[in-house]
Scaffold this active site. Structure first.
Site, PDB file in Angstrom:
ATOM      1  N   CYS A 131       4.049   4.261   1.078  1.00  0.00           N
ATOM      2  CA  CYS A 131       3.467   3.476   0.464  1.00  0.00           C
ATOM      3  C   CYS A 131       3.294   3.511  -1.253  1.00  0.00           C
ATOM      4  CB  CYS A 131       2.962   1.813   0.656  1.00  0.00           C
ATOM      5  SG  CYS A 131       2.987   0.601  -0.234  1.00  0.00           S
ATOM      6  N   ASP A 200      -3.509  -4.020   2.594  1.00  0.00           N
ATOM      7  CA  ASP A 200      -3.031  -5.278   1.737  1.00  0.00           C
ATOM      8  C   ASP A 200      -5.179  -6.307   2.722  1.00  0.00           C
ATOM      9  OD1 ASP A 200      -0.881  -4.078   1.177  1.00  0.00           O
ATOM     10  OD2 ASP A 200      -0.830  -5.426   0.699  1.00  0.00           O
TER      11      ASP A 200
HETATM   12  C1  RUB Z   1       1.680  -2.434  -1.128  1.00  0.00           C
HETATM   13  C2  RUB Z   1       0.887  -1.872  -0.051  1.00  0.00           C
HETATM   14  C3  RUB Z   1       0.056  -0.782  -0.175  1.00  0.00           C
HETATM   15  C4  RUB Z   1      -1.000  -1.793  -0.327  1.00  0.00           C
HETATM   16  C5  RUB Z   1      -3.214  -0.749  -1.362  1.00  0.00           C
HETATM   17  O1  RUB Z   1       2.853  -3.093  -0.649  1.00  0.00           O
HETATM   18  O2  RUB Z   1       0.762  -2.238   0.809  1.00  0.00           O
HETATM   19  O3  RUB Z   1      -0.349   0.016   0.354  1.00  0.00           O
HETATM   20  O4  RUB Z   1      -1.530  -2.643  -1.054  1.00  0.00           O
HETATM   21  O5  RUB Z   1      -2.800  -0.984  -2.427  1.00  0.00           O
HETATM   22  P1  RUB Z   1       3.484  -4.559  -1.991  1.00  0.00           P
HETATM   23  P2  RUB Z   1      -3.480  -0.427  -3.578  1.00  0.00           P
HETATM   24  O6  RUB Z   1       4.262  -3.150  -2.808  1.00  0.00           O
HETATM   25  O7  RUB Z   1       4.396  -4.892  -1.390  1.00  0.00           O
HETATM   26  O8  RUB Z   1       2.414  -4.557  -2.523  1.00  0.00           O
HETATM   27  O9  RUB Z   1      -5.277   0.225  -2.690  1.00  0.00           O
HETATM   28  O10 RUB Z   1      -3.405  -0.296  -4.562  1.00  0.00           O
HETATM   29  O11 RUB Z   1      -4.631  -1.790  -3.395  1.00  0.00           O
END
Ligand code: RUB
Length: 321
Positions: A131, A200
């Site tokens: 991701c 998340d």
């Molecule tokens: C985003 C996702 C990221 C976390 C952490 O999912 O799974 O790994 O949110 O991101 P989506 P961060 O694309 O469905 O929002 O470290 O930027 O908070």
């Protein structure tokens, strides 16, 4: 009493979160705080009660966009908790300042956790990402700033291909990147020193809720002896899990997975064909080697201690009035 209208920019931010133009747990939190500040700044409420009703309604609208990233309700809670005053003018100023302070702390936390995560990376290491996580990337950035050479194998991340955003960011920093489809990950794990992902939400037992595919990756990594490191600011700790609640996994629209033409061709009898599109999954703590936060590095099983310290008292839902 009818619910007050939210400011159009708040409605727009909510829509952008729902459609993932604003995405990723930390960015969603910052966006939600910014939207609360806009609601406060632009409010024409004439009484403190009316001002509060608007602010709560804005928070509710933002809260209802996506269910899995706890950074969203945590952000709303943190911003609203610091709004004080007896007049509309005082409340307005305090809400705008509270949102700004929250955003500053978010940035500082990410910088701090990046430095902690970078300590785990050695010169010449290869990381595998899944991701697009700004917390995970801050660890790579800090390692680069320390003069370490880091390479990355980047998983594409179906269906929304957030891996492309990760690849673009890493290339901007000069990191050599190999992009692979999700199902190729296991083949490359022998060439990898760390699996590096974000979160998340993190549950009280140390389970990590992150983009769908994270748990399979972590299980494969353990099988290959490759450590999995989760980079997550403490805003990702899910306080409701302290009292036995589970984290809701968002199910998204099937059109992210299959187009109308393919659906038409495959389905035959429409009642016998279903598409599921879970956006997140749960990685049990035994497959996670370390959770890196701005407060230091934790084995997943001990994250509950930090969670109690930070959230033990307050899991209120101020947007519910
Ligand atoms: C985003 C996702 C990221 C976390 C952490 O999912 O799974 O790994 O949110 O991101 P989506 P961060 O694309 O469905 O929002 O470290 O930027 O908070």
């Amino acid at each position: 009493m009818t619910d007050p209208e939210v400011h159009p920019e708040v409605a727009e931010t909510a829509e952008e979160i729902a459609t993932m133009e604003i995405r990723g747990a930390a960015t969603i939190a910052a966006g939600a705080a910014g939207a609360l500040a806009t609601q406060a700044r632009e409010s024409d409420a004439e009484t403190p009660e009316a001002f509060w009703a608007e602010l709560r309604q804005a928070a509710k609208r933002l809260y209802e966009t996506r269910p899995t990233a706890v950074s969203l309700p945590n952000a709303l809670r943190f911003v609203l908790a610091d709004v004080h005053g007896d007049t509309v003018a005082e409340l307005r100023e305090s809400a705008v300042e509270s949102a700004a302070e929250f955003q500053r702390e978010l940035d500082q936390a990410q910088d701090r956790l990046g430095k902690v995560g970078a300590n785990r990376l050695r010169d010449g290491d290869v990381v595998m990402t899944h991701c697009h996580s700004t917390d995970a990337l801050s660890c790579v950035k800090a390692a680069l700033d320390q003069g370490k050479h880091v390479e990355a194998i980047v998983k594409e991340t179906r269906p929304r291909k957030q891996g492309h955003i990760t690849a673009e960011q890493l290339r901007e920093w000069g990191v050599p990147v190999t992009l692979v489809v999700d199902s190729a990950a296991r083949r490359y794990l022998n060439d990898v020193d760390h699996v590096l992902v974000g979160a998340d939400s993190i549950a009280a037992d140390g389970s990590v809720i992150n983009k769908i595919g994270t748990s399979g990756l972590a299980v494969n990594a353990r099988d290959r002896g490759t450590p999995t490191m989760v980079a997550a600011q403490t805003i990702k700790l899910h306080p409701d899990t302290l009292t036995g609640h589970t984290v809701e996994i968002e199910m998204r629209d099937e059109t992210e997975v299959i187009g109308a033409d393919d659906r038409e061709r495959i389905q035959g009898d429409p009642d016998g064909f279903t598409v599921e599109n879970p956006a997140f999954d749960v990685t049990p703590p035994r497959f996670v080697d370390a959770i890196v936060t701005e407060r230091g590095q934790f084995p997943p099983e001990s994250i509950v201690v930090l969670m109690r310290e930070l959230f033990g008292r307050d899991t209120a839902r101020p947007w519910e009035g």
